[in-house]
Design an enzyme around this catalytic site. Structure first.
Site, short mmCIF file in Angstrom:
data_model
loop_
_atom_site.label_atom_id
_atom_site.label_comp_id
_atom_site.label_asym_id
_atom_site.label_seq_id
_atom_site.Cartn_x
_atom_site.Cartn_y
_atom_site.Cartn_z
N CYS A 123 4.99 29.39 13.13
CA CYS A 123 5.81 29.12 11.95
C CYS A 123 7.18 28.58 12.40
O CYS A 123 7.26 27.55 13.05
CB CYS A 123 5.89 30.39 11.12
N ASP A 171 -2.83 24.86 4.15
CA ASP A 171 -1.47 25.37 4.30
C ASP A 171 -0.59 24.85 3.17
O ASP A 171 -0.36 23.64 3.06
CB ASP A 171 -0.91 24.93 5.66
N HIS A 202 -1.47 28.93 5.65
CA HIS A 202 -0.31 29.20 6.49
C HIS A 202 -0.38 30.65 6.97
O HIS A 202 -0.68 31.55 6.20
CB HIS A 202 0.98 28.97 5.72
#
Length: 232
Positions: A123, A171, A202
């Protein structure tokens, strides 16, 4: 997992900060600097560190939010998300890269680190891993769902080391169009490898999150281990 872990202190121009160190059985191996999500060096990131230590790597995960409080550790509920976004927005990106540089200096200097080192990020940390590669600080880099890489493609010519990127096809933080743009930018760079996992959202690697997808996480971990074993 037979690993030996502890928090250590790293000195910087702005003061000392903590980093979670996890050693493999035997205490020696190639090095990995592990770069956190926006939730801090929480239980998930420490588990990832221990996992890669069990795979034979010396792993060091710096606390990149330390200027806002030592060892901030957030969960994935609404309150955790809100605080995590606040911390990410308040983080000085240049100083975070300086902290990573200081961490890598310590990592390379550890007695147990043999040979090369890689950056591995998730991330927020995935984006930082990309920049760490562009900064020429590591021998290889891995970025899991690195949000924002698509906004830093002007740095693509600076990528001189192998880079592996993982994205989820579903995502909702990183649009497929962004992944396509990244892939097109690196189309002629044979050192950059991109994997997109069907039905993965995600955070698909994090088993603390509702978006965890075991199959994608296993495949990405396997791809990462092959990638690192060939380079470090």
């Amino acid at each position: 997992m037979e690993t030996n872990s502890q928090w250590i202190e790293i000195d910087s121009a702005d003061g000392a900060f903590g980093a979670y160190l996890s050693l493999p059985r035997g205490g020696k191996g190639p090095g990995i600097v592990l770069l956190q999500e926006i939730f801090g060096v929480n239980q998930h990131i420490r588990n990832v560190a221990d996992q890669y230590a069990a795979d034979g790597y010396v792993v060091l995960a710096p606390d990149l939010f330390w200027r806002h409080g030592a060892r901030i550790e957030l969960g994935y509920d609404e309150a955790g998300w809100q605080r995590a976004v606040e911390l990410m927005q308040a983080t000085d990106f240049a100083k975070a890269q300086q902290d990573i540089s200081a961490t890598l200096k310590v990592l390379r200097g550890l007695d147990g680190v043999s040979g090369k080192v890689a950056a591995l990020g998730y991330c927020f940390g995935g984006r930082l891993s990309y920049h760490t590669a562009a900064n020429g600080l590591v021998d290889a880099a891995v970025a899991y769902y690195g949000g924002g890489i698509q906004n830093a493609l002007e740095r693509a010519p600076e990528i001189k080391v192998p880079v592996l990127m993982h994205f989820g096809a579903r995502d909702d933080h990183i649009p497929n169009e962004a992944v396509k743009r990244i892939a097109e930018t690196f189309e002629h760079n044979e050192q950059v490898e991109i994997h997109v996992y069907d039905d993965a959202e995600h955070g698909f690697n994090c088993n603390h999150r509702a978006s965890y997808q075991q199959r994608a996480a296993a495949a990405a971990h396997g791809n990462t281990l092959v990638f690192l074993s060939e380079l470090l």
